[in-house]
Design an enzyme around this catalytic site. Structure first.
Site, PDB file in Angstrom:
ATOM      1  N   GLU A 175       0.838  -1.255  -0.045  1.00 28.70           N
ATOM      2  CA  GLU A 175       0.119   0.039  -0.155  1.00 28.70           C
ATOM      3  C   GLU A 175       0.968   1.163  -0.221  1.00 28.70           C
ATOM      4  O   GLU A 175       2.037   1.269   0.774  1.00 28.70           O
ATOM      5  CB  GLU A 175      -1.080  -0.185   1.256  1.00 28.70           C
ATOM      6  CG  GLU A 175      -2.263  -0.819   1.266  1.00 28.70           C
ATOM      7  CD  GLU A 175      -3.029  -0.409   2.373  1.00 28.70           C
ATOM      8  OE1 GLU A 175      -2.877   0.689   3.062  1.00 28.70           O
ATOM      9  OE2 GLU A 175      -3.739  -1.183   2.963  1.00 28.70           O
TER      10      GLU A 175
ATOM     11  N   GLU B  76     -13.738   5.538  -1.451  1.00 29.14           N
ATOM     12  CA  GLU B  76     -14.470   4.593  -0.553  1.00 29.14           C
ATOM     13  C   GLU B  76     -15.425   5.431   0.329  1.00 29.14           C
ATOM     14  O   GLU B  76     -14.948   5.846   1.458  1.00 29.14           O
ATOM     15  CB  GLU B  76     -13.877   3.582   0.150  1.00 29.14           C
ATOM     16  CG  GLU B  76     -13.170   2.649  -1.069  1.00 29.14           C
ATOM     17  CD  GLU B  76     -12.108   1.582  -0.113  1.00 29.14           C
ATOM     18  OE1 GLU B  76     -12.632   0.588   0.426  1.00 29.14           O
ATOM     19  OE2 GLU B  76     -11.212   1.980  -0.446  1.00 29.14           O
TER      20      GLU B  76
ATOM     21  N   LYS C  14     -15.436   4.346   4.595  1.00 27.38           N
ATOM     22  CA  LYS C  14     -14.471   4.181   5.279  1.00 27.38           C
ATOM     23  C   LYS C  14     -14.581   5.187   6.424  1.00 27.38           C
ATOM     24  O   LYS C  14     -14.963   6.543   6.311  1.00 27.38           O
ATOM     25  CB  LYS C  14     -13.181   4.428   4.539  1.00 27.38           C
ATOM     26  CG  LYS C  14     -12.832   3.479   3.322  1.00 27.38           C
ATOM     27  CD  LYS C  14     -11.474   3.640   3.398  1.00 27.38           C
ATOM     28  CE  LYS C  14     -10.824   2.780   4.331  1.00 27.38           C
ATOM     29  NZ  LYS C  14      -9.263   2.710   3.705  1.00 27.38           N
TER      30      LYS C  14
ATOM     31  N   GLU D 110      -9.369   9.454   4.472  1.00 29.64           N
ATOM     32  CA  GLU D 110      -9.457   8.273   4.438  1.00 29.64           C
ATOM     33  C   GLU D 110     -10.556   7.665   3.142  1.00 29.64           C
ATOM     34  O   GLU D 110     -10.490   6.741   2.724  1.00 29.64           O
ATOM     35  CB  GLU D 110     -10.009   7.599   5.646  1.00 29.64           C
ATOM     36  CG  GLU D 110      -9.087   7.524   6.806  1.00 29.64           C
ATOM     37  CD  GLU D 110      -7.906   6.302   6.265  1.00 29.64           C
ATOM     38  OE1 GLU D 110      -8.476   5.276   6.009  1.00 29.64           O
ATOM     39  OE2 GLU D 110      -6.742   6.817   6.219  1.00 29.64           O
TER      40      GLU D 110
END
Length: 469
Positions: free
Chosen positions: A265, A319, A322, A328
């Site tokens: 990541e 997303e 999250k 985030e």
């Protein structure tokens, strides 16, 4: 002599070709799904293929996703969640059943190349660290039984916070309390099985916490004077490379110099809260675009120049479910409607062009991941999710104009916002009215996945959407 000379020339060419190949790394992407507005897995696979992305990392073993990836040519890293570590560690038959249901059922049609056993386990609040290596060993034993142990590697992504010291890179060291119980046993296992260490590294976190000391250009792979490591004399031109070499140094400090690494990541958010300095579309485009160029056209790090850099960008999509700060929900390269947040090279051909990365400015109807407050990121609006089915949109529209008490008079026949007379346009107007009326509070632009937030004022025809008061 002529034939020997020709042979020598060919040999040199082959050798040089091998060197070039070995110096080029790979770029994959993390496909997270903590959202309620993402395209179907089948559409995601088509998106990946259209962008030339042939490596993807998942956070589970979802059957619909693995089935969609079958025969796609895309290699896949799957994940075993932290919640299963204790059961896997305690019971070999549990591990066997998990491998049968989640790996052998899909392999080889789905090109599973690795299993990430847990994710950032050392910082898991459930204290699952003690189960990690036993779980890895049991999963490996299951793969041996299925004769898949040579085809599928096993590792576990560690957070960069597993290091006690990371600056300078040459002083890199693991937290002492982790070394004997888990780091050494895990590295032993990785060596024995020919696997590699998975590391999650985010220069963004270091920069935003120390922006008074770290140059933004250094964090974004831009031109900068560089930083000379006082311990080994090596010069670093990017924070990312310095972080990776700090992990290599930490492994070397405990005599594990021969373990490879993959960065599972890394990324940079395109939006953040007011205190998340550096979070922006242009910085995200610079970081990810320059990183891809480095990986696909350059060599390794200053400490390990011969080791290709292999990375997985985080993430494919924004997303919206999250938790945590705004950043985030804004790491995606794509919005859920498959529109690019910004444009970066993703293949070696694109990386070689040297074209600068561009921020996508055509985002009037592109979703922002999650609700954001006016105080933090400015004005926002709410629009209909064009992916939602008509029944859901109609039901949400009826609610907004009825119980929700949205001002729907402008979308009545003959009124200013009646045209265009489409369900999506009318629903968007109603959703936004409801959202603004409720002061853009968290949760007021959801409608069961039928709506999302945007950061530029939407327009339908001549109808301009109002803001809150």
């Amino acid at each position: 002599m002529a034939s020997q000379a020709s042979y020598l020339i060919v040999s040199i060419i082959v050798l040089l070709s091998a060197i070039v190949v070995s110096g080029s790394g790979s770029v994959g992407i993390n496909y997270g799904r903590v959202a309620n507005n993402l395209p179907s897995p089948e559409k995601v696979v088509e998106l990946l293929k259209s962008q030339g992305i042939n490596k993807v990392k998942l956070y589970d073993t979802d059957a619909t996703v693995l089935t969609a990836l079958a025969d796609s040519g895309i290699t896949v890293v799957v994940a075993l969640p932290n919640e299963l570590l204790s059961s896997i560690a305690a019971d070999q038959s549990f591990a066997d059943n998990w491998v049968e249901a989640n790996i052998t059922k899909f392999y080889p049609k789905t090109k599973i190349e690795a299993i990430a056993v847990g994710n950032e386990v050392f910082v898991d609040p459930a204290n699952t660290t003690k189960y990690l290596v036993p779980a890895m060993k049991n999963i490996h034993a299951s793969l041996v039984k299925s004769k898949l142990d040579s085809a599928i590697k096993i590792s576990s992504p560690i957070a960069f916070s597993a290091l006690k010291t990371s600056y300078p890179s040459s002083a890199g060291s693991f937290k002492p309390e982790l070394i004997e119980p888990v780091i050494k046993p895990m590295l032993d296992f990785l060596k024995q099985t020919g696997s590699y260490l998975m590391v999650n590294a985010y220069p963004f976190f270091a920069y935003t916490a120390n922006s008074d000391q770290i140059s933004l250009d250094y964090a974004l792979f831009k031109e900068n004077p560089g930083v000379v490591d006082s311990g080994n004399g090596l010069k670093y031109s990017s924070l990312f490379e310095a972080q990776i070499d700090a992990v290599f140094a930490a492994m070397s400090a405990i005599q594990y110099d021969d373990v490879k690494m993959v960065v599972t990541e890394t990324g940079w958010p395109s939006m953040g809260d007011q205190d998340e300095k550096g979070a922006s579309e242009s910085n995200a485009a610079s970081y990810n675009g320059n990183l891809v160029r480095k990986v696909l056209t350059g060599n390794g790090t200053p400490l390990r120049p011969q080791d290709p850099l292999n990375v997985y960008l985080f993430a494919l999509f924004n997303e919206n479910q999250k938790p945590g700060p705004t950043s985030e929900r804004n790491y995606g390269l794509f919005y859920p409607n498959e529109q690019k947040v910004y444009t970066i090279p993703l293949t070696k051909e694109e990386a070689k062009t040297g074209e600068s990365t561009q921020v996508n400015t055509n985002t009037s109807l592109a979703p922002v991941a999650g609700e954001v407050s006016k105080a933090k990121v400015g004005q926002t609006w709410c629009v209909a999710n064009e992916k939602a089915d008509e029944k859901k949109l109609q039901a949400a529209l009826d609610y907004a104009c009825g119980e929700g008490e949205a001002d729907c008079s402008p979308i009545q026949p003959g009124a200013t916002c009646y045209n265009p007379n489409t369900l999506e346009a009318h629903a968007s107007y109603a959703f936004n009215s409801y959202y603004q009326k409720n002061t853009r509070a968290t949760g007021t632009c959801e409608f069961g996945g039928a709506a999302y937030v945007v950061t530029q004022r939407p327009t339908y025809g001549n109808c301009e959407f109002p803001t809150g008061h």
